[in-house]
Write an enzyme that holds these catalytic residues in place. Structure first.
Site, PDB file in Angstrom:
ATOM      1  N   ARG A  37      -3.455 -51.362  14.627  1.00 22.60           N
ATOM      2  CA  ARG A  37      -2.798 -50.228  15.083  1.00 22.60           C
ATOM      3  C   ARG A  37      -2.857 -49.092  14.294  1.00 22.60           C
ATOM      4  O   ARG A  37      -2.751 -49.248  12.946  1.00 22.60           O
ATOM      5  CB  ARG A  37      -1.370 -50.722  15.150  1.00 22.60           C
ATOM      6  CG  ARG A  37      -1.139 -51.367  16.577  1.00 22.60           C
ATOM      7  CD  ARG A  37       0.491 -52.035  16.603  1.00 22.60           C
ATOM      8  NE  ARG A  37       1.314 -51.244  16.285  1.00 22.60           N
ATOM      9  CZ  ARG A  37       2.677 -51.379  16.153  1.00 22.60           C
ATOM     10  NH1 ARG A  37       3.080 -52.469  16.935  1.00 22.60           N
ATOM     11  NH2 ARG A  37       3.648 -50.550  15.608  1.00 22.60           N
ATOM     12  N   ARG A  39      -1.331 -57.621  10.272  1.00 27.61           N
ATOM     13  CA  ARG A  39      -1.398 -57.648  11.648  1.00 27.61           C
ATOM     14  C   ARG A  39      -2.574 -56.828  12.490  1.00 27.61           C
ATOM     15  O   ARG A  39      -3.195 -55.935  12.001  1.00 27.61           O
ATOM     16  CB  ARG A  39      -0.028 -57.019  12.236  1.00 27.61           C
ATOM     17  CG  ARG A  39       0.115 -56.847  13.687  1.00 27.61           C
ATOM     18  CD  ARG A  39       1.504 -56.405  14.237  1.00 27.61           C
ATOM     19  NE  ARG A  39       1.954 -55.169  13.699  1.00 27.61           N
ATOM     20  CZ  ARG A  39       3.178 -54.865  13.797  1.00 27.61           C
ATOM     21  NH1 ARG A  39       3.992 -55.618  14.437  1.00 27.61           N
ATOM     22  NH2 ARG A  39       3.418 -53.614  13.445  1.00 27.61           N
ATOM     23  N   ARG A  57       7.615 -45.613   8.613  1.00 28.81           N
ATOM     24  CA  ARG A  57       8.150 -46.375   9.549  1.00 28.81           C
ATOM     25  C   ARG A  57       9.394 -47.122   9.022  1.00 28.81           C
ATOM     26  O   ARG A  57      10.424 -46.932   9.654  1.00 28.81           O
ATOM     27  CB  ARG A  57       7.226 -47.184  10.263  1.00 28.81           C
ATOM     28  CG  ARG A  57       6.132 -46.441  11.170  1.00 28.81           C
ATOM     29  CD  ARG A  57       5.102 -47.339  11.620  1.00 28.81           C
ATOM     30  NE  ARG A  57       5.488 -48.360  12.500  1.00 28.81           N
ATOM     31  CZ  ARG A  57       4.966 -49.380  12.668  1.00 28.81           C
ATOM     32  NH1 ARG A  57       3.762 -49.776  12.033  1.00 28.81           N
ATOM     33  NH2 ARG A  57       5.236 -50.167  13.554  1.00 28.81           N
TER      34      ARG A  57
END
Ligand code: AMP
Length: 234
Positions: A173, A140, A184
């Site tokens: 990110r 991503r 996470r």
């Protein structure tokens, strides 16, 4: 993608593990439905770019927790949502992305909605197995300026590492770094996965297979939501 008719206010929560594509679906759905997109993760990411001295102690702590891949405290998250409560009464409705993430946040949201005399239409749960989730997160790339989301293989930008929408250089990110991703995912399993049961008990849960391209997943979502709407109307 053509906007869908907006004859109605739509109020949805998007659930799913980190990397499943909730942010991408939220953008697609919010442009189609004209609903307000509220992403608590985007709010925390915006905060981490601010000068640290402009943040209160609680918000500094929140940014530290976020960078470590842990959940921010319910208290801080709820204050953030209460500060943006006008989103909840937006005429086109709302899409909550990344909130609620714990049962106590969900219970607090129930109260906020009840106080405003509004209710949820559905809670969309995007489902994908863990191996694929990790592959998605690692590929991503996001635009730091307009927040557009790309993926090296599933949804590549026209020019490598450059945002299609605004031309800025794309970034990974900080919390998509491999060592943080696992934490996470654990936080999701421990705190958030149980919200599926919470909302299934309220007959709000809509399960969506999150495999395939963003457009495929979007089409599946719209079909499932239309079917649900037709069932409740009939
Ligand atoms: P997201 O972009 O939704 O994956 O959120 C990024 C990070 O922001 C999370 O890993 C948490 O550290 C924090 N965060 C966002 N929303 C919440 C929430 N509702 N509750 C607790 N922490 C949150």
């Amino acid at each position: 993608m053509q906007p869908l008719p907006t004859a109605q206010t739509r109020r949805f929560i998007l659930l799913g593990a980190p990397g499943v594509g909730k942010g991408t679906q939220a953008s697609l759905l919010s442009s189609s439905y004209g609903a307000c997109h509220l992403s608590t993760g985007d709010l925390f990411r915006a905060m981490q770019k601010r000068d640290g001295s402009a943040l209160s102690g609680a918000l500094k702590e929140a940014v530290t927790q976020m960078r470590a891949g842990a959940l921010v405290s319910d208290e801080v998250v709820l204050q953030l949502v209460v500060d943006r409560a006008e989103c909840l009464v937006c005429r086109g409705g709302f899409l909550l992305d990344g909130f609620p993430r714990t049962v106590s946040q969900a219970a607090a949201l129930d109260v906020l909605l009840a106080q405003r005399g509004i209710s949820l239409d559905a809670v969309v749960s995007y489902n994908l197995d863990e191996t694929e989730l990790i592959a998605r997160v690692s590929g991503r790339r996001t635009c730091p300026v307009c927040h557009a989301i790309f993926h090296a293989t599933i949804h590549p930008p026209r020019e490598a590492d450059v945002c299609d929408s605004c031309g800025s250089r794309l970034m990974q990110r900080a919390d998509d770094a491999p060592e943080t991703v696992h934490r996470r995912h654990q936080a999701y399993l421990e705190n958030t996965a149980c919200l599926r049961d919470y909302y299934a008990a309220q007959n709000l849960l809509v399960d969506i297979d999150a495999r395939g391209s963003p457009e495929d997943v979007f089409t599946r979502t719209v079909i499932a939501l239309n079917e649900r709407q037709a069932e409740s109307a009939g």
